[in-house]
Scaffold this active site. Structure first.
Site, mmCIF file in Angstrom:
data_model
loop_
_atom_site.group_PDB
_atom_site.id
_atom_site.type_symbol
_atom_site.label_atom_id
_atom_site.label_comp_id
_atom_site.label_asym_id
_atom_site.label_seq_id
_atom_site.Cartn_x
_atom_site.Cartn_y
_atom_site.Cartn_z
ATOM 1 N N TYR A 79 -9.768 1.043 4.262
ATOM 2 C CA TYR A 79 -10.648 0.887 3.056
ATOM 3 C C TYR A 79 -11.916 0.792 3.421
ATOM 4 O O TYR A 79 -12.847 1.635 2.895
ATOM 5 C CB TYR A 79 -10.199 -0.533 2.480
ATOM 6 C CG TYR A 79 -8.867 -0.201 1.645
ATOM 7 C CD1 TYR A 79 -8.785 0.786 0.457
ATOM 8 C CD2 TYR A 79 -7.745 -0.860 2.284
ATOM 9 C CE1 TYR A 79 -7.648 1.153 -0.036
ATOM 10 C CE2 TYR A 79 -6.343 -0.337 1.321
ATOM 11 C CZ TYR A 79 -6.312 0.396 0.502
ATOM 12 O OH TYR A 79 -5.069 0.734 -0.282
ATOM 13 N N GLN A 111 0.939 14.469 4.392
ATOM 14 C CA GLN A 111 1.212 13.303 4.967
ATOM 15 C C GLN A 111 0.202 12.347 4.656
ATOM 16 O O GLN A 111 0.167 11.149 5.018
ATOM 17 C CB GLN A 111 1.546 13.290 6.285
ATOM 18 C CG GLN A 111 2.706 14.114 6.579
ATOM 19 C CD GLN A 111 2.774 14.563 8.034
ATOM 20 O OE1 GLN A 111 3.530 13.807 8.629
ATOM 21 N NE2 GLN A 111 2.488 15.519 8.569
ATOM 22 N N HIS A 129 3.772 10.482 2.017
ATOM 23 C CA HIS A 129 3.594 8.976 2.398
ATOM 24 C C HIS A 129 2.828 8.216 1.529
ATOM 25 O O HIS A 129 2.254 7.183 2.078
ATOM 26 C CB HIS A 129 2.971 9.330 3.998
ATOM 27 C CG HIS A 129 3.989 9.566 4.824
ATOM 28 N ND1 HIS A 129 3.432 10.421 6.079
ATOM 29 C CD2 HIS A 129 5.324 9.828 5.187
ATOM 30 C CE1 HIS A 129 4.553 10.746 6.714
ATOM 31 N NE2 HIS A 129 5.570 10.488 6.368
ATOM 32 N N CYS A 140 5.846 -9.280 -8.513
ATOM 33 C CA CYS A 140 6.171 -8.891 -9.714
ATOM 34 C C CYS A 140 6.149 -7.431 -9.848
ATOM 35 O O CYS A 140 6.058 -7.028 -10.939
ATOM 36 C CB CYS A 140 5.299 -9.535 -10.484
ATOM 37 S SG CYS A 140 3.623 -9.003 -10.572
ATOM 38 N N CYS A 158 -2.152 -11.022 -6.016
ATOM 39 C CA CYS A 158 -1.684 -10.238 -7.331
ATOM 40 C C CYS A 158 -2.480 -10.989 -8.664
ATOM 41 O O CYS A 158 -2.397 -12.565 -8.520
ATOM 42 C CB CYS A 158 -0.314 -10.368 -7.722
ATOM 43 S SG CYS A 158 0.131 -9.585 -9.285
ATOM 44 N N CYS A 161 0.516 -13.010 -10.739
ATOM 45 C CA CYS A 161 1.679 -13.796 -10.206
ATOM 46 C C CYS A 161 1.025 -14.640 -8.987
ATOM 47 O O CYS A 161 1.565 -15.293 -8.479
ATOM 48 C CB CYS A 161 2.786 -13.509 -10.087
ATOM 49 S SG CYS A 161 3.057 -12.370 -8.797
ATOM 50 N N GLY A 198 -2.943 20.741 10.735
ATOM 51 C CA GLY A 198 -3.494 19.548 11.247
ATOM 52 C C GLY A 198 -2.234 18.432 11.272
ATOM 53 O O GLY A 198 -2.423 17.063 11.016
ATOM 54 N N SER A 200 1.031 16.830 13.803
ATOM 55 C CA SER A 200 1.457 16.875 15.134
ATOM 56 C C SER A 200 3.067 17.197 14.800
ATOM 57 O O SER A 200 3.747 17.470 15.966
ATOM 58 C CB SER A 200 1.522 15.496 15.889
ATOM 59 O OG SER A 200 1.811 14.377 15.091
ATOM 60 N N ALA A 243 -9.525 22.966 11.277
ATOM 61 C CA ALA A 243 -9.186 23.437 10.200
ATOM 62 C C ALA A 243 -10.403 24.030 9.387
ATOM 63 O O ALA A 243 -10.320 24.922 8.583
ATOM 64 C CB ALA A 243 -8.728 22.451 9.258
#
Ligand code: NAD
Ligand code: ZN
Length: 256
Positions: A79, A111, A129, A140, A158, A161, A198, A200, A243
């Site tokens: 992130y 992937q 994935h 929840c 969350c 909850c 790209g 493996s 690539a």
């Protein structure tokens, strides 16, 4: 000056195979996003993620028993990293989107969890994935956009909850999302050509996809600067290129 005539020839052959295909698909791995600035897990790039972080942090059992440690790695690797570096799709992602628009490529099975195929304009993307785009509460099952998570919390929770939020990518020890699995197998069944970019090709069951295409009589094209687990046994046209260079040259050859 003649440079690498065999690669020029392979590019021409690959362009022809793609143009003549009836149902070409692409199977992509972390290597396609490397030139966008996303490190691979176990490629040769010195930045590769497992040289810096503990893979066990994205094992489902570690995540459930020590979510704070797992979340630290997840934030850093997926992130904050993506936000800080303004990661964008590269020529390879964009060429695949263009090839879809032209009716050459029917689906991209990836992937990757970085959303770059969609950002490049590909519509039919099967995320084998999962994705970092959303997260789901383990208690929840409420799903939210990852951008809505409070990343200042050690363990994002969350808003309904208070339960533990888990990103919707597949952790080690988890199964493949069933829809992505069956759609990928259907595509592999129909495909007469598969471009492997790209990967493996050691992560199972993902690596079965190109193998299945080959076993059904399809043609395998591979783009990877380093031979993969597929290259010698299964691949028909191998381009030992990054690539971006490979797709720049293929794009010129098929005039897209
Ligand atoms: P991998 O990390 O195991 O292998 C990367 C492959 O890319 C290697 O074979 C390497 O030789 C090749 N490569 C290096 N530079 C390249 C370039 N310029 N052009 C083309 N190929 C290049 O990756 P994998 O096979 O995808 O499998 C590992 C798992 O890692 C997957 O499940 C994937 O979800 C996950 N992953 C995803 C991302 C992402 O979303 N971008 C990043 C890291 C890992
Ligand atoms: Zn919840």
């Amino acid at each position: 000056m003649k440079t690498m005539p065999d690669i020029d020839q392979t590019i021409e052959q690959v362009a022809r195979v793609l143009k003549d295909s009836k149902h070409a698909i692409a199977f992509t791995g972390a290597g396609i996003s490397l030139e966008s600035g996303v490190p691979t897990f176990r490629g040769n790039d010195e930045d590769n993620i497992w040289s810096r972080y503990d893979p066990e942090d994205i094992e489902i059992s570690r995540f459930m028993s020590n979510p704070a440690k797992s979340w630290k790695t997840i934030k850093d690797c997926f992130y904050f990293f993506m936000q800080d570096r303004h990661i964008e799709p590269n020529v390879a992602h964009k060429s695949l989107a263009k090839m879809e628009e032209k009716g050459i490529v029917r689906a991209v099975i990836t992937q990757n969890i970085d959303n770059l195929h969609q950002e490049a304009g590909s519509h039919r993307v099967i995320e084998f994935h999962g994705t970092t785009r959303t997260a789901t509460c383990v208690r929840c099952h409420k799903t939210v956009e990852a951008s809505q998570l409070d990343m200042s919390q050690k363990i994002p929770s969350c808003d309904k909850c208070g339960g533990l939020m888990k990103p919707d990518f597949v952790f080690f020890g988890e199964g493949i999302p069933s829809e992505a699995y069956s759609e990928s197998m259907n595509e592999a069944e129909k495909a007469d050509v598969c471009i492997v970019v790209g990967s493996s090709a050691v992560v199972m069951p993902a690596a079965m996809i190109p193998v299945k295409v080959k076993q059904n009589g399809g043609v395998l094209i591979e783009i990877n600067p380093t031979p993969s687990a597929l290259t010698h046994q299964y691949v028909d046209y191998y381009l030992p290129l990054g690539a971006v260079e490979a797709f720049t040259r293929i794009g010129k050859a098929i005039k897209i």
